[in-house]
Enzyme design. Structure first.
Site, PDB file in Angstrom:
ATOM      1  N   SER A 149       0.859  -0.972  -0.118  1.00 55.13           N
ATOM      2  CA  SER A 149       0.014  -0.154   0.025  1.00 55.13           C
ATOM      3  C   SER A 149       0.995   1.426  -0.264  1.00 55.13           C
ATOM      4  O   SER A 149       2.227   1.026   0.126  1.00 55.13           O
ATOM      5  CB  SER A 149      -0.747  -0.224   1.025  1.00 55.13           C
ATOM      6  N   TYR A 164      -1.289  -1.455   9.928  1.00 48.71           N
ATOM      7  CA  TYR A 164      -0.982  -1.918   9.003  1.00 48.71           C
ATOM      8  C   TYR A 164      -0.529  -1.042   7.758  1.00 48.71           C
ATOM      9  O   TYR A 164       0.220  -2.133   7.172  1.00 48.71           O
ATOM     10  CB  TYR A 164      -3.090  -1.357   8.571  1.00 48.71           C
ATOM     11  N   LYS A 168       2.140  -3.545   5.968  1.00 53.05           N
ATOM     12  CA  LYS A 168       2.778  -3.444   4.376  1.00 53.05           C
ATOM     13  C   LYS A 168       4.060  -3.245   5.123  1.00 53.05           C
ATOM     14  O   LYS A 168       4.565  -3.619   3.424  1.00 53.05           O
ATOM     15  CB  LYS A 168       1.866  -2.047   3.792  1.00 53.05           C
TER      16      LYS A 168
HETATM   17  N1  LIG Z   1      -8.373  -0.499  -2.095  1.00 54.86           N
HETATM   18  C1  LIG Z   1      -7.503  -0.181  -1.846  1.00 54.86           C
HETATM   19  O1  LIG Z   1      -7.358   1.476  -1.778  1.00 54.86           O
HETATM   20  C2  LIG Z   1      -6.234  -0.399  -1.448  1.00 54.86           C
HETATM   21  C3  LIG Z   1      -6.285  -1.430  -1.371  1.00 54.86           C
HETATM   22  N2  LIG Z   1      -4.694  -2.409  -0.883  1.00 54.86           N
HETATM   23  C4  LIG Z   1      -4.182  -3.845  -0.168  1.00 54.86           C
HETATM   24  O2  LIG Z   1      -5.022  -4.409  -2.214  1.00 54.86           O
HETATM   25  C5  LIG Z   1      -5.061  -5.824  -0.803  1.00 54.86           C
HETATM   26  C6  LIG Z   1      -6.589  -5.715  -1.567  1.00 54.86           C
HETATM   27  O3  LIG Z   1      -7.862  -4.438  -1.300  1.00 54.86           O
HETATM   28  P1  LIG Z   1      -9.172  -4.725  -1.200  1.00 54.86           P
HETATM   29  O4  LIG Z   1      -9.328  -5.410  -2.809  1.00 54.86           O
HETATM   30  O5  LIG Z   1      -9.345  -2.848  -1.319  1.00 54.86           O
HETATM   31  O6  LIG Z   1     -10.060  -5.024  -0.663  1.00 54.86           O
HETATM   32  P2  LIG Z   1     -11.619  -6.242   0.107  1.00 54.86           P
HETATM   33  O7  LIG Z   1     -11.424  -5.651   0.914  1.00 54.86           O
HETATM   34  O8  LIG Z   1     -12.564  -5.085  -1.379  1.00 54.86           O
HETATM   35  O9  LIG Z   1     -10.984  -7.325  -0.522  1.00 54.86           O
HETATM   36  C7  LIG Z   1     -10.509  -8.174   0.355  1.00 54.86           C
HETATM   37  C8  LIG Z   1     -11.018  -9.505  -0.301  1.00 54.86           C
HETATM   38  O10 LIG Z   1     -10.144 -11.081   0.453  1.00 54.86           O
HETATM   39  C9  LIG Z   1     -10.757 -11.128   0.901  1.00 54.86           C
HETATM   40  N3  LIG Z   1     -10.239 -11.591   3.019  1.00 54.86           N
HETATM   41  C10 LIG Z   1     -10.311 -10.629   3.126  1.00 54.86           C
HETATM   42  N4  LIG Z   1      -9.884 -11.269   4.261  1.00 54.86           N
HETATM   43  C11 LIG Z   1      -9.701 -12.069   4.576  1.00 54.86           C
HETATM   44  C12 LIG Z   1      -9.459 -13.890   5.132  1.00 54.86           C
HETATM   45  N5  LIG Z   1      -9.392 -13.557   6.389  1.00 54.86           N
HETATM   46  N6  LIG Z   1      -9.453 -14.916   4.814  1.00 54.86           N
HETATM   47  C13 LIG Z   1     -10.046 -14.970   3.683  1.00 54.86           C
HETATM   48  N7  LIG Z   1     -10.128 -13.935   2.661  1.00 54.86           N
HETATM   49  C14 LIG Z   1     -10.067 -13.185   2.843  1.00 54.86           C
HETATM   50  C15 LIG Z   1     -12.416 -10.556   1.242  1.00 54.86           C
HETATM   51  O11 LIG Z   1     -13.294 -11.342   1.264  1.00 54.86           O
HETATM   52  C16 LIG Z   1     -11.922  -9.703  -0.309  1.00 54.86           C
HETATM   53  O12 LIG Z   1     -12.143 -11.262  -1.643  1.00 54.86           O
HETATM   54  C17 LIG Z   1      -5.449  -6.035   0.412  1.00 54.86           C
HETATM   55  O13 LIG Z   1      -4.071  -6.390   0.552  1.00 54.86           O
HETATM   56  C18 LIG Z   1      -5.274  -3.839   0.249  1.00 54.86           C
HETATM   57  O14 LIG Z   1      -4.774  -3.925   1.630  1.00 54.86           O
HETATM   58  C19 LIG Z   1      -3.445  -0.945  -0.643  1.00 54.86           C
HETATM   59  C20 LIG Z   1      -3.874  -0.283  -0.995  1.00 54.86           C
HETATM   60  C21 LIG Z   1      -4.712   0.768  -1.528  1.00 54.86           C
HETATM   61  O1  LIG Z   2      -4.255   1.055   2.173  1.00 57.02           O
HETATM   62  C1  LIG Z   2      -5.283   1.476   1.624  1.00 57.02           C
HETATM   63  O2  LIG Z   2      -6.185   0.549   1.644  1.00 57.02           O
HETATM   64  C2  LIG Z   2      -5.174   1.948   1.269  1.00 57.02           C
HETATM   65  O3  LIG Z   2      -6.611   2.387   1.121  1.00 57.02           O
HETATM   66  C3  LIG Z   2      -3.932   3.967   0.621  1.00 57.02           C
HETATM   67  C4  LIG Z   2      -4.782   5.143   1.118  1.00 57.02           C
HETATM   68  O4  LIG Z   2      -4.285   5.504   2.197  1.00 57.02           O
HETATM   69  C5  LIG Z   2      -6.358   5.355   1.166  1.00 57.02           C
HETATM   70  O5  LIG Z   2      -7.485   5.083  -0.123  1.00 57.02           O
HETATM   71  C6  LIG Z   2      -6.949   6.513   1.989  1.00 57.02           C
HETATM   72  O6  LIG Z   2      -8.790   6.430   1.685  1.00 57.02           O
END
Ligand SMILES: NC(=O)C1=CN([C@@H]2O[C@H](COP(=O)(O)OP(=O)(O)OC[C@H]3O[C@@H](n4cnc5c(N)ncnc54)[C@H](O)[C@@H]3O)[C@@H](O)[C@H]2O)C=CC1
Ligand SMILES: O=C(O)C(=O)C[C@H](O)C(=O)CO
Length: 260
Positions: A149, A164, A168
């Site tokens: 992230s 977090y 990361k």
């Molecule tokens: N959306 C954003 O703005 C950002 C996301 N990220 C990272 O990208 C990755 C994906 O994020 P998003 O798509 O936003 O998340 P999200 O919450 O929309 O999707 C996460 C996925 O992982 C699954 N999941 C979550 N916890 C779980 C567990 N304990 N066991 C099995 N499955 C589990 C959920 O069911 C879902 O399919 C994460 O690692 C997040 O930290 C990093 C920076 C920004």
């Molecule tokens: O790591 C994440 O998850 C994020 O969402 C990164 C950014 O800080 C953000 O989206 C702030 O809203």
């Protein structure tokens, strides 16, 4: 071979954690579109099956496995089950992660801290160890893509997400270390560090605090959140021969957030 041929993934197999929605779903669909079969691991059987159905519509195989990646024992057994059912794998994406918002350090319990590290960091270690060991044994190379992230690089403002951020940041160094160790095996390991994307956690956050959308967008030089589908082409690049000479890198995709 043309330049675009180098992005093809025909005959490859992807193991991705958390492919049911958000960024994971978009990366899984993009990699399937480029030719790979996919194993999706996550918590919610119905939404996993929906993504799997969309992958099958693209003409690829898709298998789903349900369990809690944040629980180290379950995480290990999910990886072993995936290897038994559909391995070995050419591509591993450690996508599961979250709990960006937590209590401030001075008030945080050890259990809370540990559970966030387990979800984001220990799961990445365990999946890399198990799926990666099979890549080494097979001796056909491999691609590992870990999700960090921008908050691995800069602190967030006022949401207490220090565990977090720490988890990361550790994902980035873990990836660099693995990249160094496994380069002789033809295995690359790289990080995607996304900025703000409008997936479920940020949608929920914005609903609870409508003002933060505007505030966040003002902090992004490009002036907006990213869309999950922006991750697909980057994932295909890192999963394919196109990125053959790249390893240990952290690719930031944040609309310029970390420029200021
Ligand atoms: N959306 C954003 O703005 C950002 C996301 N990220 C990272 O990208 C990755 C994906 O994020 P998003 O798509 O936003 O998340 P999200 O919450 O929309 O999707 C996460 C996925 O992982 C699954 N999941 C979550 N916890 C779980 C567990 N304990 N066991 C099995 N499955 C589990 C959920 O069911 C879902 O399919 C994460 O690692 C997040 O930290 C990093 C920076 C920004
Ligand atoms: O790591 C994440 O998850 C994020 O969402 C990164 C950014 O800080 C953000 O989206 C702030 O809203």
């Amino acid at each position: 071979m043309t330049v675009l041929d180098r992005f093809r993934l025909d005959g490859k197999r992807l193991f991705i954690t958390g492919g049911s929605r958000g960024l994971g779903r978009e990366m899984a669909l993009a990699i399937a579109e480029a030719g790979a079969d996919v194993v999706l691991v996550g918590r919610d059987a119905n939404s996993l099956e929906q993504t799997a159905g969309d992958i099958r519509h693209l003409g690829r195989e898709a298998i789903t496995i349900t369990g809690d990646i944040g629980n180290p024992e379950q995480c290990e057994s999910l990886c072993r089950q995936a290897l038994d059912d559909a391995g070995p794998f050419d591509i591993l994406i450690n996508n599961v992660g979250g709990r960006r918002i937590s209590t401030p350090v001075a008030e945080q319990s050890l259990d809370d801290w540990q559970s966030i590290l387990d979800l984001n960091l220990t799961s990445t270690f365990l999946c890399t160890r198990i799926i990666g060991a099979a890549m080494i044994e097979r001796a056909a190379g491999g691609r590992i893509i870990n999700l960090a992230s921008i908050n691995a690089l800069v602190a967030t403002r006022n949401i207490g997400g220090r565990s977090y951020e720490t988890s990361k940041a550790a994902v980035i160094q873990f990836t660099r270390s693995v990249a160094a160790d496994w380069a002789p095996h033809g295995i690359t390991a790289n990080v995607i560090a996304p900025g703000g994307f409008m997936t479920e956690p940020n949608q929920r956050w914005a609903k609870e605090n409508p003002e933060v959308i505007h505030t966040f967008e003002q902090q992004v030089p490009m002036g907006c959140f990213g869309q999950p589908e922006d991750l697909g082409p980057l994932a295909v690049y890192l999963a394919s021969d196109a990125s053959r000479y790249m390893t240990g890198a952290t690719l930031v995709i944040d609309g310029g957030y970390t420029l200021w």
